[in-house]
Design a protein around this motif. Structure first.
Motif, PDB file in Angstrom:
ATOM      1  N   CYS A 155       0.836  -1.210   0.000  1.00 45.51           N
ATOM      2  CA  CYS A 155       0.000   0.000   0.000  1.00 45.51           C
ATOM      3  C   CYS A 155       0.867   1.254   0.000  1.00 45.51           C
ATOM      4  O   CYS A 155       0.592   2.211  -0.719  1.00 45.51           O
ATOM      5  N   ASP A 156       1.909   1.239   0.822  1.00 46.36           N
ATOM      6  CA  ASP A 156       2.769   2.413   0.937  1.00 46.36           C
ATOM      7  C   ASP A 156       3.451   2.731  -0.399  1.00 46.36           C
ATOM      8  O   ASP A 156       3.634   3.890  -0.755  1.00 46.36           O
ATOM      9  N   ALA A 157       3.813   1.692  -1.147  1.00 48.65           N
ATOM     10  CA  ALA A 157       4.488   1.901  -2.430  1.00 48.65           C
ATOM     11  C   ALA A 157       3.594   2.658  -3.414  1.00 48.65           C
ATOM     12  O   ALA A 157       4.074   3.419  -4.237  1.00 48.65           O
ATOM     13  N   PHE A 158       2.279   2.415  -3.338  1.00 48.16           N
ATOM     14  CA  PHE A 158       1.382   2.957  -4.362  1.00 48.16           C
ATOM     15  C   PHE A 158       0.375   3.978  -3.819  1.00 48.16           C
ATOM     16  O   PHE A 158      -0.721   4.115  -4.350  1.00 48.16           O
ATOM     17  N   GLN A 159       0.786   4.663  -2.758  1.00 46.38           N
ATOM     18  CA  GLN A 159       0.001   5.788  -2.237  1.00 46.38           C
ATOM     19  C   GLN A 159      -1.402   5.406  -1.785  1.00 46.38           C
ATOM     20  O   GLN A 159      -2.340   6.202  -1.878  1.00 46.38           O
ATOM     21  N   ILE A 216      10.411 -12.842  17.106  1.00 46.78           N
ATOM     22  CA  ILE A 216      10.910 -11.482  17.377  1.00 46.78           C
ATOM     23  C   ILE A 216      11.351 -10.802  16.078  1.00 46.78           C
ATOM     24  O   ILE A 216      10.994  -9.664  15.807  1.00 46.78           O
ATOM     25  N   ARG A 217      12.093 -11.538  15.247  1.00 47.16           N
ATOM     26  CA  ARG A 217      12.518 -10.878  14.001  1.00 47.16           C
ATOM     27  C   ARG A 217      11.355 -10.698  13.024  1.00 47.16           C
ATOM     28  O   ARG A 217      11.313  -9.733  12.264  1.00 47.16           O
ATOM     29  N   HIS A 218      10.370 -11.627  13.070  1.00 45.35           N
ATOM     30  CA  HIS A 218       9.209 -11.439  12.195  1.00 45.35           C
ATOM     31  C   HIS A 218       8.376 -10.250  12.668  1.00 45.35           C
ATOM     32  O   HIS A 218       7.869  -9.471  11.859  1.00 45.35           O
ATOM     33  N   GLY A 219       8.225 -10.125  13.976  1.00 49.73           N
ATOM     34  CA  GLY A 219       7.505  -8.974  14.526  1.00 49.73           C
ATOM     35  C   GLY A 219       8.223  -7.684  14.170  1.00 49.73           C
ATOM     36  O   GLY A 219       7.593  -6.676  13.817  1.00 49.73           O
ATOM     37  N   ALA A 220       9.550  -7.716  14.232  1.00 50.73           N
ATOM     38  CA  ALA A 220      10.348  -6.532  13.901  1.00 50.73           C
ATOM     39  C   ALA A 220      10.113  -6.123  12.449  1.00 50.73           C
ATOM     40  O   ALA A 220      10.080  -4.938  12.112  1.00 50.73           O
ATOM     41  N   LYS A 221       9.926  -7.117  11.602  1.00 53.45           N
ATOM     42  CA  LYS A 221       9.667  -6.866  10.182  1.00 53.45           C
ATOM     43  C   LYS A 221       8.365  -6.067  10.000  1.00 53.45           C
ATOM     44  O   LYS A 221       8.305  -5.098   9.252  1.00 53.45           O
ATOM     45  N   MET A 222       7.341  -6.490  10.742  1.00 49.28           N
ATOM     46  CA  MET A 222       6.045  -5.803  10.653  1.00 49.28           C
ATOM     47  C   MET A 222       6.163  -4.378  11.191  1.00 49.28           C
ATOM     48  O   MET A 222       5.697  -3.418  10.574  1.00 49.28           O
ATOM     49  N   ILE A 223       6.805  -4.250  12.343  1.00 47.00           N
ATOM     50  CA  ILE A 223       6.923  -2.935  12.971  1.00 47.00           C
ATOM     51  C   ILE A 223       7.747  -2.003  12.072  1.00 47.00           C
ATOM     52  O   ILE A 223       7.416  -0.828  11.896  1.00 47.00           O
ATOM     53  N   SER A 224       8.776  -2.549  11.463  1.00 45.43           N
ATOM     54  CA  SER A 224       9.620  -1.768  10.576  1.00 45.43           C
ATOM     55  C   SER A 224       8.833  -1.276   9.354  1.00 45.43           C
ATOM     56  O   SER A 224       8.883  -0.093   8.998  1.00 45.43           O
ATOM     57  N   ALA A 225       8.086  -2.168   8.722  1.00 44.27           N
ATOM     58  CA  ALA A 225       7.303  -1.788   7.536  1.00 44.27           C
ATOM     59  C   ALA A 225       6.270  -0.725   7.904  1.00 44.27           C
ATOM     60  O   ALA A 225       6.073   0.255   7.184  1.00 44.27           O
ATOM     61  N   MET A 226       5.609  -0.922   9.058  1.00 47.65           N
ATOM     62  CA  MET A 226       4.581   0.020   9.506  1.00 47.65           C
ATOM     63  C   MET A 226       5.190   1.377   9.824  1.00 47.65           C
ATOM     64  O   MET A 226       4.659   2.428   9.463  1.00 47.65           O
ATOM     65  N   ALA A 227       6.346   1.367  10.510  1.00 45.60           N
ATOM     66  CA  ALA A 227       6.987   2.624  10.898  1.00 45.60           C
ATOM     67  C   ALA A 227       7.415   3.430   9.676  1.00 45.60           C
ATOM     68  O   ALA A 227       7.279   4.651   9.637  1.00 45.60           O
ATOM     69  N   GLU A 228       7.912   2.719   8.660  1.00 48.66           N
ATOM     70  CA  GLU A 228       8.428   3.383   7.469  1.00 48.66           C
ATOM     71  C   GLU A 228       7.348   3.901   6.535  1.00 48.66           C
ATOM     72  O   GLU A 228       7.627   4.712   5.656  1.00 48.66           O
ATOM     73  N   ALA A 229       6.130   3.387   6.686  1.00 49.76           N
ATOM     74  CA  ALA A 229       5.055   3.775   5.762  1.00 49.76           C
ATOM     75  C   ALA A 229       4.737   5.257   5.951  1.00 49.76           C
ATOM     76  O   ALA A 229       4.467   5.704   7.066  1.00 49.76           O
ATOM     77  N   THR A 230       4.788   6.010   4.842  1.00 55.56           N
ATOM     78  CA  THR A 230       4.553   7.455   4.937  1.00 55.56           C
ATOM     79  C   THR A 230       3.221   7.875   4.320  1.00 55.56           C
ATOM     80  O   THR A 230       2.909   9.049   4.277  1.00 55.56           O
TER      81      THR A 230
END
Lengths: 512, 70
Positions: free
Chosen positions: A344-348, A372-386
């Motif tokens: 979603c973030d890629a395509f506005q 833990i690393r899978h959760g980090a993946k989700m949190i990272s993607a969510m945090a980066e979404a602008t």
């Protein structure tokens, strides 16, 4: 010019357009498959289609179009590029011209900045032609290089009608979405025959790499379609939510009220924090009627992801599903969320998080699987979404589950709560046990012990009172449930002008 | 023989069916408690219950067979 030349040409064109020999067309019918050119007709809005490389490998005589049709047409009025394997020509296998044609249509899609659709039905490489099509600069590896480069620039859609074997299996893997036709579609690196020869495993194709397995277990498939028509229709519907490329806005549709079957939100969400309910009912109550297009419906069902419309405008929804596994986040659901958020973030496409989450799963099984690393993946993607993102705390949001669902610290444009929302490190029962475990054990009189626990729980409830949180500006608003849809429509309208760059670095070190 | 398996690790808090009952696809058959949540477990196919393999209070792991269907 000699009229005869034109006639000869027309005959040649007609012959190529027939594809492979009649017996292979018969086989298609037996498998409930359509011929590649009929698939294209069904995919495009109308007869209009521009094709390149029709005469590829024509001198070979028995390899019409070299087993792949590359074309440009219209889907929902939008120009799209397509590559489509022809399984009547040597089982859709790849020779050097096949690969060159695929690379060229990718280059065309990149230059024109339009979506690229891969209609896959291929046995893989022609091993006899490997020198020409496998290892070189413009060998098959280039197809995947291009896919990676195009990812996030233009939508890349895969419909899998048949096998996608070995190296070819990476075409779907690099697409944004994979729609698989039940029974016919399959993806695997090594066939069942190879599995038996090389590792001694006896397994059926369906178990090893069938459509249902990939859509429910491996997560390699996103949509399971009952037949080819449904698969093609799904691709058309999916694309209706997407812009042509990352620089343009997703298209709006006419606004619709929610479905008449929608229930009142107050009757959907139980007051008891621990009781199950169906998150789909809440989604139905919020979005335009019939606008919800679910992605990975059968995979990691404790989290629901899908595209929908709010007042005609596309939105991506990430919602915990209390009805399945208590809505707890697992390894696969974290993966599913990370992927969908990135899409979603890629395509506005703005993001709506509907949080009702007891936290991430605990216990040996998930720790060993790297939760833990899978959760980090989700949190990272969510945090980066602008893109515009709104988090709604529907009921409870505990622990890292709160963080993962785009709560206040992760710069949502708003973190809203429904009136019975509970936000805490953990639920009252678990918290009192954790903090007062020794004290509770030390009280000998059972009645006294219960009274102590009840007292501490009450204090805890007061500590996490929603109005206290709102008073401390931890949530941006508490919304009456029946106003939630209008509130979201209004806010997304306001946030639509948001332009934010997360960082100017090259890229993060992805937690994967 | 069809089986219903636990969808996650947890403790059985309700048994909603008994041997001889006819269940539908998607019907709740057991409720587990896990992560403090009530987690209903559904039959993945219709059938007649042959055996309920758990009792209230039992701990089950993800994938453990809890109900056998005919």
């Amino acid at each position: 010019m000699n009229k005869q030349l034109e006639e000869t040409l027309r005959e040649k064109i007609a012959k190529v357009e027939q594809g492979g020999e009649a017996k292979y067309h018969e086989k298609l019918k037996e498998q409930n498959k359509l011929f590649v050119r009929d698939r294209l007709k069904m995919l495009f809005d109308d007869e209009f289609m521009v094709e390149d490389g029709l005469f590829a490998n024509v001198m070979a005589g028995d390899l019409p179009a070299d087993g792949v049709v590359t074309a440009i047409g219209k889907v929902n009025g939008q120009t799209v590029c397509v590559m489509a394997n022809d399984s009547t020509v040597k089982a859709g296998s790849w020779g050097s011209r096949t690969v060159e044609k695929i690379i060229r249509i990718q280059e065309t899609a990149e230059k024109m900045r339009v979506p690229l659709i891969y209609l896959v039905d291929s046995a893989g490489a022609r091993i006899t032609d490997q020198l020409e099509m496998f290892p070189g600069r413009r060998g098959a590896g280039r197809i995947f290089y291009n896919q990676v480069k195009l990812s996030g620039k233009i939508p890349q859609v895969c419909i899998l009608f048949g096998p996608s074997a070995a190296g070819g299996a990476y075409i779907p893997a690099f697409c944004d979405i994979v729609i698989m036709v039940e029974k016919n579609a399959s993806m695997y690196l090594g066939s069942p025959r190879m599995a038996e020869m090389v590792i001694g495993e006896k397994v059926t194709l369906e178990e090893l790499g069938g459509a249902r397995m990939h859509c429910s277990v491996s997560g390699c498939g996103d949509v399971l379609a009952a037949n080819e028509e449904e698969a093609i229709q799904s691709a058309r519907t999916y694309l209706s939510y997407f812009p042509a490329n990352y620089t343009s806005e997703p298209p709006n549709a006419s606004a619709k009220a929610p479905s008449e079957a929608a229930k009142e939100i107050t009757s959907i969400v139980p007051e008891n924090q621990n009781a199950a309910f169906n998150m789909h009912d809440l989604i139905t109550a919020l979005v335009d009627a019939d606008s919800f297009f679910e992605i990975k419906k059968l995979f990691a069902q404790e989290l629901v992801t899908g595209l929908a419309r709010l007042d005609g405008k596309p939105v991506g929804i990430i919602a915990n599903q209390p009805r399945v596994k208590g809505g707890v986040l697992f390894v696969d659901s974290a993966d599913k969320a990370a992927r969908f958020i990135t899409l979603c973030d890629a395509f506005q496409i703005p993001l709506l998080f509907l949080a009702d989450v007891p936290g991430f799963m605990i216990g040996t099984a998930v720790e060993r699987a790297g939760i833990i690393r899978h959760g980090a993946k989700m949190i990272s993607a969510m945090a980066e979404a602008t893109v515009p993102k709104i988090s709604v705390i529907v009921r409870k949001a505990y622990g890292a589950g709160l963080y993962a669902m785009a709560s206040s610290a992760f710069e949502p444009d708003a973190c809203l709560a429904l009136p019975n929302a509970q936000i805490a490190v953990m639920g009252p029962e678990a918290a009192i046990n954790a903090v007062y475990s020794n004290k509770i054990q030390a009280i000998e009189d059972p009645q006294e012990r219960q009274a102590f626990i009840a007292e501490k729980r009450k204090e805890y409830q007061e500590d996490i009172d929603l109005y206290l949180l709102a008073s401390n500006l931890i949530v941006d608003g508490i919304v009456p449930p029946s106003d939630l849809r209008q509130e979201l429509i209004g806010r997304f309208e306001v946030y639509k002008g948001k332009r934010q760059v997360f960082s100017d670095r090259k890229h993060p070190v992805y937690p994967v | 023989m069809k089986q219903v398996a636990a969808t996650m690790a947890g403790t059985v808090i309700q048994v909603l069916v008994q041997a001889g009952d006819q269940v539908n696809d998607g019907q709740d058959v057991i409720v587990l408690e896990s992560m403090k949540m009530e987690v209903p477990v559904q039959a993945q196919a219709a059938g007649k219950v042959v055996e309920v393999k758990v009792n209230i209070g039992d701990f089950v792991n993800d994938g453990d067979i809890i109900v056998e269907l005919e």
